[in-house]
Write an enzyme that holds these catalytic residues in place. Structure first.
Site, short mmCIF file in Angstrom:
data_model
loop_
_atom_site.label_atom_id
_atom_site.label_comp_id
_atom_site.label_asym_id
_atom_site.label_seq_id
_atom_site.Cartn_x
_atom_site.Cartn_y
_atom_site.Cartn_z
N ASN A 9 0.87 -1.17 0.00
CA ASN A 9 0.00 0.00 0.00
C ASN A 9 0.91 1.23 0.00
O ASN A 9 1.46 1.59 1.04
CB ASN A 9 -0.90 -0.03 1.26
N TRP A 10 1.07 1.80 -1.19
CA TRP A 10 1.99 2.93 -1.30
C TRP A 10 1.42 4.21 -0.68
O TRP A 10 2.14 5.17 -0.46
CB TRP A 10 2.32 3.20 -2.78
N LYS A 11 0.13 4.24 -0.46
CA LYS A 11 -0.54 5.44 0.07
C LYS A 11 -0.20 6.64 -0.85
O LYS A 11 -0.08 6.46 -2.05
CB LYS A 11 -0.14 5.68 1.53
N HIS A 97 -9.75 1.56 4.22
CA HIS A 97 -8.52 1.71 5.00
C HIS A 97 -8.80 2.69 6.15
O HIS A 97 -9.55 3.65 5.97
CB HIS A 97 -7.39 2.21 4.10
N GLU A 99 -7.20 5.07 7.27
CA GLU A 99 -6.92 6.47 6.94
C GLU A 99 -8.08 7.08 6.16
O GLU A 99 -8.41 8.25 6.31
CB GLU A 99 -5.60 6.57 6.16
N GLU A 169 -6.32 -4.56 10.27
CA GLU A 169 -5.25 -3.59 10.51
C GLU A 169 -5.55 -2.81 11.79
O GLU A 169 -6.30 -1.83 11.76
CB GLU A 169 -5.17 -2.60 9.35
N GLY A 175 1.87 2.38 10.81
CA GLY A 175 2.86 3.46 10.69
C GLY A 175 3.50 3.84 12.01
O GLY A 175 4.18 4.86 12.11
N SER A 215 2.60 -2.08 10.48
CA SER A 215 4.03 -2.22 10.73
C SER A 215 4.59 -3.60 10.41
O SER A 215 5.46 -4.13 11.11
CB SER A 215 4.38 -1.82 12.17
N GLY A 237 4.70 1.29 4.90
CA GLY A 237 6.08 1.77 4.89
C GLY A 237 7.09 0.83 4.25
O GLY A 237 7.86 1.23 3.38
P1 PGA Z 1 2.33 0.36 7.74
O1 PGA Z 1 0.90 0.62 7.04
O2 PGA Z 1 2.84 -0.93 7.19
O3 PGA Z 1 3.17 1.53 7.33
O4 PGA Z 1 2.08 0.30 9.21
C1 PGA Z 1 0.02 -0.43 6.83
C2 PGA Z 1 -1.24 0.08 6.18
O5 PGA Z 1 -1.67 1.17 6.52
O6 PGA Z 1 -1.81 -0.58 5.30
#
Ligand code: PGA
Length: 253
Positions: A9-11, A97, A99, A169, A175, A215, A237
């Site tokens: 997931n590059w966001k 997600h 976010e 998640e 993150g 993470s 990440g």
């Molecule tokens: P992260 O993000 O690996 O940076 O914790 C995971 C995600 O939000 O899908």
């Protein structure tokens, strides 16, 4: 055998050129995936065609959208429809997600609608669920995740639900560098599978891949993916570094 997925997931990260270079570096490794293993890359919308074209030659590698509109088409400036994704052969879409839920007010009802649109278009939704730290601290995580799944997914038929990938998640692990322990991940994944078993059937519960996100790193992926109910990961990440994500893909069972 249940499908296993390492999903990047590059966001909202990387320029187009950096994204191309990252995919090239990963593809250069010629990773051979088994029939039940998949590597999926959720890239920003403007990179989807590029990513699809690069990945389509590698077995079980695919591009994914990070979101889609809950509207079919029309006067919705700035939105991207499922039909648009379908027209460029995109086969996966991340939905809900945390976010998106937190910063863009996405709620369970709209997510149910997005999931329907994806299923109608033959796009596999990677449906995210997971609790915040305050919910975990009072031990209410199982009920919280159950409500998310019930309100967005549990009205689907058995045939439909089998075409969905679930990603658990925990928000407190995204993150933050704070990963759920393998026990915490396995416990929630087993809980999700038991909900699927009671609502649908043993066979359906056994079929649906449940990914862990939060993470996931090159150093902990193998241990997390070794849990019986963890079928891969959704990785933020660490998916931005070629060597790390290659190791994560190679950690699939
Ligand atoms: P992260 O993000 O690996 O940076 O914790 C995971 C995600 O939000 O899908």
């Amino acid at each position: 055998m249940r499908q296993q997925i390492a999903a990047a997931n590059w966001k909202m990260n990387l320029t187009y050129q950096q994204g191309e270079a990252l995919l090239d570096a990963i593809l250069k490794e010629n990773i051979a995936l088994a029939d039940h293993q998949h590597a999926v890359f959720a890239v920003p919308f403007p990179y989807l065609i590029m990513a699809h074209n690069k990945l389509k030659g590698a077995k079980n590698f695919a591009a994914a959208a990070q979101n889609c509109s809950d509207k079919k088409s029309g006067a919705y400036t700035g939105e991207i429809s499922v039909e648009m994704l379908q027209s460029i052969n995109i086969k996966y879409c991340v939905l809900g997600h945390s976010e998106r839920r937190e910063y863009f007010s996405e709620f369970n009802q709209a997510l149910a609608h997005k999931t329907t649109l994806c299923l109608e278009a033959g796009i596999t939704p990677i449906f995210c669920c997971g609790e915040s730290l305050s919910i975990r601290e009072v031990g209410a995580q199982e009920g919280f995740v159950e409500a998310q799944l019930k309100e967005s997914l549990f009205h689907f038929s058995e045939d439909e639900i089998r075409r969905i990938v679930i990603a658990y998640e925990p928000i407190w692990a995204i993150g933050t560098g704070k990963t759920a322990s393998t026990e915490q991940a396995q416990e929630m994944h087993a809980h999700i599978r038991s909900l699927l078993r009671s609502k649908y059937s043993e066979a359906t519960a056994d079929t649906i891949p449940i990914l862990y996100g939060g993470s996931v790193k090159a150093g902990n992926a193998k241990e997390l993916f070794s849990c019986p109910d963890v079928d891969g990961g959704l990785v933020g990440g660490a998916s931005l570094v070629a060597a790390d994500f290659v190791q994560i893909i190679n950690s699939l069972k």
